[in-house]
Design a protein around this motif. Sequence first.
Motif, PDB file in Angstrom:
ATOM      1  N   GLY A 432      68.414   7.835  56.472  1.00 15.87           N
ATOM      2  CA  GLY A 432      67.935   8.325  57.765  1.00 15.87           C
ATOM      3  C   GLY A 432      67.732   7.230  58.790  1.00 15.87           C
ATOM      4  N   THR A 433      67.122   6.109  58.367  1.00 16.52           N
ATOM      5  CA  THR A 433      66.779   5.056  59.320  1.00 16.52           C
ATOM      6  C   THR A 433      68.013   4.434  59.975  1.00 16.52           C
ATOM      7  OG1 THR A 433      64.741   4.712  58.106  1.00 16.52           O
ATOM      8  CG2 THR A 433      65.348   2.998  59.676  1.00 16.52           C
ATOM      9  N   PRO A 434      69.045   4.047  59.191  1.00 19.45           N
ATOM     10  CA  PRO A 434      70.247   3.510  59.863  1.00 19.45           C
ATOM     11  C   PRO A 434      70.894   4.537  60.804  1.00 19.45           C
ATOM     12  CG  PRO A 434      70.362   3.109  57.495  1.00 19.45           C
ATOM     13  CD  PRO A 434      69.157   3.970  57.728  1.00 19.45           C
ATOM     14  N   VAL A 435      70.960   5.795  60.372  1.00 16.66           N
ATOM     15  CA  VAL A 435      71.570   6.830  61.228  1.00 16.66           C
ATOM     16  C   VAL A 435      70.745   6.984  62.500  1.00 16.66           C
ATOM     17  CG1 VAL A 435      72.033   9.310  61.433  1.00 16.66           C
ATOM     18  CG2 VAL A 435      72.768   8.078  59.396  1.00 16.66           C
ATOM     19  N   ALA A 436      69.410   7.054  62.354  1.00 20.73           N
ATOM     20  CA  ALA A 436      68.544   7.192  63.531  1.00 20.73           C
ATOM     21  C   ALA A 436      68.713   5.991  64.458  1.00 20.73           C
ATOM     22  CB  ALA A 436      67.086   7.334  63.100  1.00 20.73           C
ATOM     23  N   ALA A 437      68.746   4.787  63.877  1.00 14.64           N
ATOM     24  CA  ALA A 437      68.851   3.578  64.698  1.00 14.64           C
ATOM     25  C   ALA A 437      70.139   3.597  65.528  1.00 14.64           C
ATOM     26  CB  ALA A 437      68.802   2.337  63.808  1.00 14.64           C
ATOM     27  N   VAL A 438      71.262   3.871  64.867  1.00 12.49           N
ATOM     28  CA  VAL A 438      72.549   3.867  65.578  1.00 12.49           C
ATOM     29  C   VAL A 438      72.587   4.950  66.657  1.00 12.49           C
ATOM     30  CG1 VAL A 438      75.028   4.328  65.303  1.00 12.49           C
ATOM     31  CG2 VAL A 438      73.844   2.842  63.678  1.00 12.49           C
ATOM     32  N   THR A 439      72.124   6.169  66.307  1.00  8.42           N
ATOM     33  CA  THR A 439      72.233   7.281  67.264  1.00  8.42           C
ATOM     34  C   THR A 439      71.271   7.109  68.439  1.00  8.42           C
ATOM     35  OG1 THR A 439      70.741   8.586  65.892  1.00  8.42           O
ATOM     36  CG2 THR A 439      73.082   8.977  65.596  1.00  8.42           C
ATOM     37  N   VAL A 440      70.042   6.691  68.153  1.00  6.04           N
ATOM     38  CA  VAL A 440      69.044   6.537  69.228  1.00  6.04           C
ATOM     39  C   VAL A 440      69.471   5.426  70.181  1.00  6.04           C
ATOM     40  CG1 VAL A 440      66.681   5.781  69.726  1.00  6.04           C
ATOM     41  CG2 VAL A 440      67.084   7.468  67.937  1.00  6.04           C
ATOM     42  N   ILE A 441      69.843   4.277  69.610  1.00  4.26           N
ATOM     43  CA  ILE A 441      70.199   3.135  70.463  1.00  4.26           C
ATOM     44  C   ILE A 441      71.405   3.483  71.331  1.00  4.26           C
ATOM     45  CG2 ILE A 441      71.098   0.758  70.428  1.00  4.26           C
ATOM     46  CD1 ILE A 441      69.275   0.328  67.918  1.00  4.26           C
ATOM     47  N   THR A 442      72.444   4.076  70.720  1.00  5.40           N
ATOM     48  CA  THR A 442      73.650   4.400  71.494  1.00  5.40           C
ATOM     49  C   THR A 442      73.351   5.429  72.581  1.00  5.40           C
ATOM     50  OG1 THR A 442      74.867   4.096  69.445  1.00  5.40           O
ATOM     51  CG2 THR A 442      76.087   5.025  71.273  1.00  5.40           C
ATOM     52  N   ALA A 443      72.699   6.530  72.189  1.00  4.51           N
ATOM     53  CA  ALA A 443      72.471   7.611  73.158  1.00  4.51           C
ATOM     54  C   ALA A 443      71.619   7.126  74.335  1.00  4.51           C
ATOM     55  CB  ALA A 443      71.807   8.799  72.469  1.00  4.51           C
ATOM     56  N   ILE A 444      70.535   6.400  74.027  1.00  6.34           N
ATOM     57  CA  ILE A 444      69.615   6.014  75.111  1.00  6.34           C
ATOM     58  C   ILE A 444      70.219   4.917  75.984  1.00  6.34           C
ATOM     59  CG2 ILE A 444      67.343   4.997  75.604  1.00  6.34           C
ATOM     60  CD1 ILE A 444      66.341   6.831  73.284  1.00  6.34           C
ATOM     61  N   LEU A 445      70.925   3.977  75.371  1.00 11.17           N
ATOM     62  CA  LEU A 445      71.555   2.925  76.181  1.00 11.17           C
ATOM     63  C   LEU A 445      72.651   3.501  77.080  1.00 11.17           C
ATOM     64  CD1 LEU A 445      71.722  -0.252  73.906  1.00 11.17           C
ATOM     65  CD2 LEU A 445      70.096   0.314  75.715  1.00 11.17           C
ATOM     66  N   LEU A 446      73.442   4.432  76.546  1.00 11.84           N
ATOM     67  CA  LEU A 446      74.486   5.049  77.378  1.00 11.84           C
ATOM     68  C   LEU A 446      73.870   5.856  78.515  1.00 11.84           C
ATOM     69  CD1 LEU A 446      77.212   6.219  74.854  1.00 11.84           C
ATOM     70  CD2 LEU A 446      77.460   4.528  76.664  1.00 11.84           C
ATOM     71  N   PHE A 447      72.780   6.563  78.194  1.00 13.62           N
ATOM     72  CA  PHE A 447      72.077   7.356  79.214  1.00 13.62           C
ATOM     73  C   PHE A 447      71.559   6.407  80.301  1.00 13.62           C
ATOM     74  CE2 PHE A 447      68.293   9.614  80.855  1.00 13.62           C
ATOM     75  CZ  PHE A 447      68.915  10.793  81.240  1.00 13.62           C
ATOM     76  N   TYR A 448      71.032   5.261  79.847  1.00 13.33           N
ATOM     77  CA  TYR A 448      70.517   4.242  80.778  1.00 13.33           C
ATOM     78  C   TYR A 448      71.650   3.734  81.673  1.00 13.33           C
ATOM     79  CZ  TYR A 448      68.958  -0.381  82.297  1.00 13.33           C
ATOM     80  OH  TYR A 448      68.655  -1.483  83.043  1.00 13.33           O
ATOM     81  N   VAL A 449      72.782   3.401  81.040  1.00 14.50           N
ATOM     82  CA  VAL A 449      73.930   2.884  81.802  1.00 14.50           C
ATOM     83  C   VAL A 449      74.394   3.914  82.834  1.00 14.50           C
ATOM     84  CG1 VAL A 449      76.382   2.249  81.607  1.00 14.50           C
ATOM     85  CG2 VAL A 449      74.689   1.264  80.040  1.00 14.50           C
ATOM     86  N   GLU A 450      74.458   5.184  82.407  1.00 17.84           N
ATOM     87  CA  GLU A 450      74.915   6.245  83.332  1.00 17.84           C
ATOM     88  C   GLU A 450      74.035   6.262  84.570  1.00 17.84           C
ATOM     89  OE1 GLU A 450      74.819  10.929  84.131  1.00 17.84           O
ATOM     90  OE2 GLU A 450      74.495  10.348  82.054  1.00 17.84           O
ATOM     91  N   HIS A 451      72.717   6.121  84.374  1.00 20.07           N
ATOM     92  CA  HIS A 451      71.796   6.242  85.505  1.00 20.07           C
ATOM     93  C   HIS A 451      71.610   4.934  86.269  1.00 20.07           C
ATOM     94  CE1 HIS A 451      70.550  10.415  85.130  1.00 20.07           C
ATOM     95  NE2 HIS A 451      70.821  10.244  83.850  1.00 20.07           N
ATOM     96  N   ALA A 452      71.536   3.826  85.521  1.00 14.75           N
ATOM     97  CA  ALA A 452      71.233   2.554  86.184  1.00 14.75           C
ATOM     98  C   ALA A 452      72.467   1.934  86.823  1.00 14.75           C
ATOM     99  CB  ALA A 452      70.612   1.583  85.185  1.00 14.75           C
ATOM    100  N   VAL A 453      73.604   2.061  86.124  1.00 11.75           N
ATOM    101  CA  VAL A 453      74.811   1.398  86.623  1.00 11.75           C
ATOM    102  C   VAL A 453      75.633   2.333  87.498  1.00 11.75           C
ATOM    103  CG1 VAL A 453      76.902   0.144  85.965  1.00 11.75           C
ATOM    104  CG2 VAL A 453      74.824  -0.052  84.566  1.00 11.75           C
ATOM    105  N   PHE A 454      75.845   3.575  86.994  1.00 17.46           N
ATOM    106  CA  PHE A 454      76.714   4.487  87.742  1.00 17.46           C
ATOM    107  C   PHE A 454      75.927   5.429  88.641  1.00 17.46           C
ATOM    108  CE2 PHE A 454      79.116   3.296  83.942  1.00 17.46           C
ATOM    109  CZ  PHE A 454      80.193   2.699  84.563  1.00 17.46           C
TER     110      PHE A 454
END
Length: 457
Positions: A432-454
Amino acid sequence: MGHGGHSAESTVGGLIEAFHLHLSKAELAELSVLLFILTYAMILLEKFFHRTIAALIGASLVLVIGVITPEKAWEAIDQNTILLLFGMMNIVTVMGKSGFFNLVAAKAVQITKGSPTRVLWVFSLLTALFSAFLDNVTTVLFMAPVMINIAEKLKLNPIPYLIAIVLASNTGGTATLIGDPPNIIIGSIAGKTFNDFLKEVAPYAILAFILGLIVMHLMMAKGGFLKAQATAEELEEILSGKVDESLLDRKLMKKSVGVFLVTILLFIVGHQIGLEPGVVALFMATVLALISGLSPAWILEKVEWTTLIFFMGLFMVVGALEVNGVFEVAAKWLIEAIGNNIHEGIILVGFVSAVISGFVDNIPFTMSMAYVLKGMEMQMGSVMDPLWWALSLGACLGGNLTLIGASANIVTADIAERNGYKINFFTFMKYGTPVAAVTVITAILLFYVEHAVFGGL
């Protein structure tokens, strides 16, 4: 400090009241955090304590010491969750009795041709899809027995496959308004619609699901769990798809599957007609008990009472945190940290929500956080909208971090235990922890990039 004690007195009882101890709000908060950590430590020490006993000890202590009154503790139990679990457990029990899961498992094995990799992918996909339109708990109550059945047929170890299903259900549930309790809470407090979630959250949830499944696949392959275990002859026999007719009760199957489908339909339209999922589940379970011809005593004996009581205990312990303002403090701290920087807020709200949701039930946490964001919205207006979505992604995807992060995790562990397979805290974390880490980091960073950069803002 004594002055603050009087205002807090209404929320205390137990020994604190009996000995006339005047504790300030801050001291009560610290005490409830201490009891929460103690309960958690006991849940981790599962060699010595069953998790249900650990939750009950925690609940008894918050009541005996008096950091929460019995009335407040009872209110802290999320009745919708308990009724939903109870109702769906009854429906699934009757479906199981009719042989429905054996039938589904036999058909599924034919579709996947008995390949462990295909079993993993097909079932994870199905689970994620179901979870987007049902709640995760209903989905795993339905999928876990099928998965155990298939794994046993193919001589595979069911544990990693069961964990894969749970992770898929938590990720899939993130995508829609009705898929996961935190989303339902955000929807009602923030006034967000089904389409808002599809537009803002679903793309990230879908990506998270695919990434999570790839991570799970790699870990299971490394552990040797994706190698076929059945011999060619055994496989041929399994694939012939013959189900022992003596295990099937076709009449009961028609009734129970009919009730199940009506229940799902009512879940989907329930929001429009103001019916909570828990109420729907309870009502439909009662209808099925009435028409099934089975003894109610038999049906009720099959309810996973240990799971229900575990949740009640845990809700009371978390309720003490809530009543004594611990979540408010956490939320205020977040707001101070964010200031006016919404982009920084996305990262903070997203990651803090994910971590906290991995360790406390995400329902009370999301509720407190949602009220805080509502307050921010009054000051800042719709510019802080992205924070709602960051909360949704963090709270839902963070549920995969630990065994206690989401209701579906505990329910599955209990079904596994009933069938003789133990999913303990650390086994769950290994996947669970590796899956959560990969999914949370990717989803939130991409969401951040969408809003902050684009400039998604």
